[in-house]
Design an enzyme around this catalytic site. Structure first.
Site, short mmCIF file in Angstrom:
data_model
loop_
_atom_site.label_atom_id
_atom_site.label_comp_id
_atom_site.label_asym_id
_atom_site.label_seq_id
_atom_site.Cartn_x
_atom_site.Cartn_y
_atom_site.Cartn_z
N ASP A 13 44.99 37.25 44.00
CA ASP A 13 44.73 36.13 44.90
C ASP A 13 44.52 36.56 46.35
OD1 ASP A 13 45.08 34.50 42.68
OD2 ASP A 13 47.22 34.26 43.05
N LYS A 16 39.40 37.74 46.55
CA LYS A 16 38.30 38.55 45.98
C LYS A 16 37.05 37.69 45.75
CE LYS A 16 41.02 39.56 42.55
NZ LYS A 16 42.30 38.98 43.06
N GLY A 40 41.61 33.44 38.83
CA GLY A 40 41.05 32.25 39.46
C GLY A 40 40.46 32.72 40.78
N HIS A 41 39.15 32.83 40.83
CA HIS A 41 38.48 33.37 42.02
C HIS A 41 37.76 32.22 42.73
CE1 HIS A 41 38.35 37.71 40.22
NE2 HIS A 41 39.57 37.20 40.32
N GLN A 221 42.80 40.12 39.25
CA GLN A 221 44.21 40.41 39.56
C GLN A 221 44.29 41.41 40.73
OE1 GLN A 221 43.48 40.59 35.76
NE2 GLN A 221 43.58 38.43 36.18
P1 GDP Z 1 41.15 35.68 44.35
O1 GDP Z 1 41.85 35.45 43.05
O2 GDP Z 1 41.46 37.03 44.91
O3 GDP Z 1 39.68 35.40 44.30
O4 GDP Z 1 41.79 34.63 45.37
P2 GDP Z 1 42.07 33.06 45.09
O5 GDP Z 1 40.77 32.33 45.07
O6 GDP Z 1 42.97 32.89 43.93
O7 GDP Z 1 42.96 32.69 46.35
C1 GDP Z 1 42.50 32.85 47.64
C2 GDP Z 1 42.54 31.48 48.33
O8 GDP Z 1 42.39 31.66 49.72
C3 GDP Z 1 41.39 30.58 47.93
O9 GDP Z 1 41.82 29.25 48.01
C4 GDP Z 1 40.33 30.85 48.97
O10 GDP Z 1 39.43 29.77 49.16
C5 GDP Z 1 41.18 31.06 50.19
N1 GDP Z 1 40.68 31.99 51.21
C6 GDP Z 1 39.96 33.15 51.04
N2 GDP Z 1 39.79 33.75 52.24
C7 GDP Z 1 40.42 32.97 53.16
C8 GDP Z 1 40.63 33.09 54.56
O11 GDP Z 1 40.23 34.03 55.21
N3 GDP Z 1 41.36 32.09 55.17
C9 GDP Z 1 41.85 31.03 54.47
N4 GDP Z 1 42.54 30.11 55.14
N5 GDP Z 1 41.67 30.89 53.15
C10 GDP Z 1 40.98 31.86 52.51
P1 IMO Z 2 43.29 36.72 40.27
O1 IMO Z 2 42.13 37.47 39.65
C1 IMO Z 2 47.60 36.30 40.65
C2 IMO Z 2 49.96 37.23 37.07
C3 IMO Z 2 50.71 36.12 36.39
C4 IMO Z 2 51.90 36.88 35.84
C5 IMO Z 2 51.29 38.20 35.43
C6 IMO Z 2 50.93 38.32 33.96
O2 IMO Z 2 43.01 35.30 40.54
O3 IMO Z 2 43.81 37.47 41.44
P2 IMO Z 2 48.96 37.26 32.50
O4 IMO Z 2 48.59 35.84 32.25
O5 IMO Z 2 47.88 38.08 33.11
O6 IMO Z 2 49.55 37.94 31.31
O7 IMO Z 2 50.17 37.17 33.58
O8 IMO Z 2 50.12 38.36 36.22
N1 IMO Z 2 48.51 37.02 37.25
C7 IMO Z 2 47.94 36.75 38.43
N2 IMO Z 2 48.48 36.54 39.64
N3 IMO Z 2 46.26 36.30 40.48
C8 IMO Z 2 45.71 36.54 39.28
O9 IMO Z 2 44.38 36.70 39.09
C9 IMO Z 2 46.55 36.74 38.17
N4 IMO Z 2 46.35 36.97 36.86
C10 IMO Z 2 47.55 37.16 36.31
O10 IMO Z 2 51.10 35.11 37.30
O11 IMO Z 2 52.83 37.13 36.87
MG MG Z 3 43.13 34.05 42.18
#
Ligand code: GDP
Ligand code: IMO
Ligand code: MG
Length: 438
Positions: A13, A16, A40-41, A221
């Site tokens: 998270d 990415k 979840g990207h 991840q």
């Molecule tokens: P990922 O799994 O690495 O793609 O990240 P996620 O999408 O799960 O979580 C990142 C969250 O931060 C999302 O809600 C993005 O829209 C948000 N986000 C990404 N870059 C920024 C930033 O620079 N500032 C803020 N406030 N939110 C951001």
């Molecule tokens: P992105 O790509 C954050 C965490 C789960 C749990 C552990 C194992 O959005 O960054 P799993 O379901 O993979 O067997 O769970 O890994 N986890 C993540 N945490 N971002 C993710 O993906 C994750 N995918 C799995 O919360 O701790």
């Molecule tokens: Mg994510």
């Protein structure tokens, strides 16, 4: 043109999705190399978030061929839901999305097995996403996995599915004959619907490399969730590091020219497991609220804490990182003080680098450097010189502490809310020139 791997440096998270989308503008191929719908990207345009789970984050760019590689575990239901959601949002998908037939398929008994193991662990549960990821990878390693290719050959699929049913029935993970038929028929149908998406990912990559295409490899991840290099057993079941792209895609390591690591300006984690710089109480809650730190896949509140340079140095090394994209700087705008964990105190020693012993994760005490916060909005800033002096100093401490060049600073979720210090594509990438702050 180079091949660039984009990986998360922390516990996922990091942002990415935003970074991959941004750099997909100049990409010919965007390839997701591991994980499944546990990811979840998020991509945000004009305040509208779009969350991708299996489909590469380059999908908004029509010129980018988006591929799901052999090392991904695919839940067909989730895949088709995602395709339908994108199409409903008017996004062109089918013409530039491809899927490896070698990808392993997640079946209902994988989710049942995961729930069963989590329940058996009791208080020591991992806090998985419940998507069947671990059991699907376990079946792959045990050589009883079912691949997309198998769904296209019903007699073979029947044989393999029936072996899994026999093996798993004893644990109550699979149902009776009626449920066998139901799953068999549903997945044969999934196979037919997946057929048009089939792509020879390895060949497309080889030809792309030979043509000199601009190729992005998208990790899911983060490094600290890697099955070997993370906080085992509180990890996911795949190799999230850049080396994972090599093995999952059958891509020679010599073909990867750059590794860009996405680093959140603080740290978050979802699920259980050690987190040395975790902040509890009102400060941790403020981080969660400011950063809107709720899981993009499960909606769970994310645990929050300060940035951890010891853990990040580990990530920099194991991934071979040569560029940093620091995200969510704006989420720290309101803090009186910001902290950077520079080293750990562990068993009487000061550690700047992570030793292999797992106990360090639970026993180490972070040693912090503290800085006054900038207390000014950085949201949407897109020129480095417009950042507050204290925010620049904070970034400098991170960059100097890690010894890697800064490529981008993200200052908001939306496209355009970032300071780009280096173009990913173009002449600076082709020659010997390294990124450097100008
Ligand atoms: P990922 O799994 O690495 O793609 O990240 P996620 O999408 O799960 O979580 C990142 C969250 O931060 C999302 O809600 C993005 O829209 C948000 N986000 C990404 N870059 C920024 C930033 O620079 N500032 C803020 N406030 N939110 C951001
Ligand atoms: P992105 O790509 C954050 C965490 C789960 C749990 C552990 C194992 O959005 O960054 P799993 O379901 O993979 O067997 O769970 O890994 N986890 C993540 N945490 N971002 C993710 O993906 C994750 N995918 C799995 O919360 O701790
Ligand atoms: Mg994510």
């Amino acid at each position: 043109m180079p091949v660039v791997a984009i990986v998360g440096a922390q516990w996922g998270d990091e942002g990415k999705g935003k970074i991959v989308d941004l750099f997909s503008e100049g990409a010919d191929l965007v390839v997701r190399f591991q994980g499944g719908a546990n990811a979840g990207h998020t991509i945000s345009r004009k305040g509208c978030p779009l969350v991708l789970h299996l489909i590469p984050s380059g999908i908004l760019h029509k010129q980018a061929r988006c591929l799901i590689g052999p090392g991904v575990v695919l839940d067909p239901d989730s895949f088709f839901q995602e395709v339908a959601d994108l199409q409903a949002a008017g996004i062109e998908v089918s013409s530039h999305l491809g899927l490896s037939g070698k990808a392993h398929v997640i079946l209902p008994y994988h989710r049942a097995e995961e729930a069963f193991i989590e329940a058996a662990r009791g208080g020591d549960r991992i806090g998985t996403t419940g998507r069947g990821i671990g059991p699907a990878y376990a079946d792959r390693a045990a050589r009883i996995g079912i691949r997309v290719f198998d769904l296209l050959d019903p007699p073979l699929f029947k044989e393999r599915l029936s072996l899994c049913f026999r093996l798993k029935r004893g644990h109550g993970l699979t149902g009776d004959d009626a449920s066998f038929e139901e799953i068999f028929n549903a997945y044969v149908e999934f196979g037919q619907r997946l057929r048009p998406f089939l792509a020879d990912v390895e060949t497309e990559l080889r030809e792309g490399c030979q043509r000199g295409s601009a190729i992005l490899l998208e990790g899911a991840q983060g490094t600290l969730l890697d099955v070997d290099h993370g906080t085992y057993p509180y990890v996911t079941s795949s190799h999230t590091v850049s080396g994972g792209a090599v093995t999952s895609l059958g891509l020679p390591s010599s073909q990867i020219n750059r590794v860009l690591s996405v680093v959140k300006a603080y740290t978050t984690r979802v699920g259980s497991g050690p987190f040395p710089t975790e902040v509890s109480g009102p400060l941790g809650e403020e981080m969660r609220e400011r950063g809107k730190e709720y899981g993009a896949t499960t909606g769970r509140p994310r645990r929050c804490g300060w940035i951890d340079l010891v853990a990040l140095r580990h990530a920099i090394w194991v991934n071979g990182v040569d560029g940093l994209a620091i995200t969510k700087l704006d989420a720290l705008d309101s803090f009186e003080t910001v902290k950077v964990c520079e080293a750990y105190r562990w068993r009487g020693k000061t550690l700047r680098h992570l030793p292999e012993e797992p106990a360090v994760w639970t026993e180490a005490e972070p040693i912090y450097q503290e800085f006054p916060g900038w207390k000014r909005s950085t949201l949407g800033t897109n020129r480095f010189e417009d950042l507050p002096g204290r925010a620049k100093r904070y970034l400098d401490v991170i960059v100097e502490g890690l010894g890697v060049e800064l490529v981008l600073v993200s200052t908001g979720p939306d496209r355009g809310e970032e300071v780009c210090l280096r173009p990913l594509w173009g002449s600076t990438w082709d020659g010997e020139e390294r990124w450097s702050r100008s």
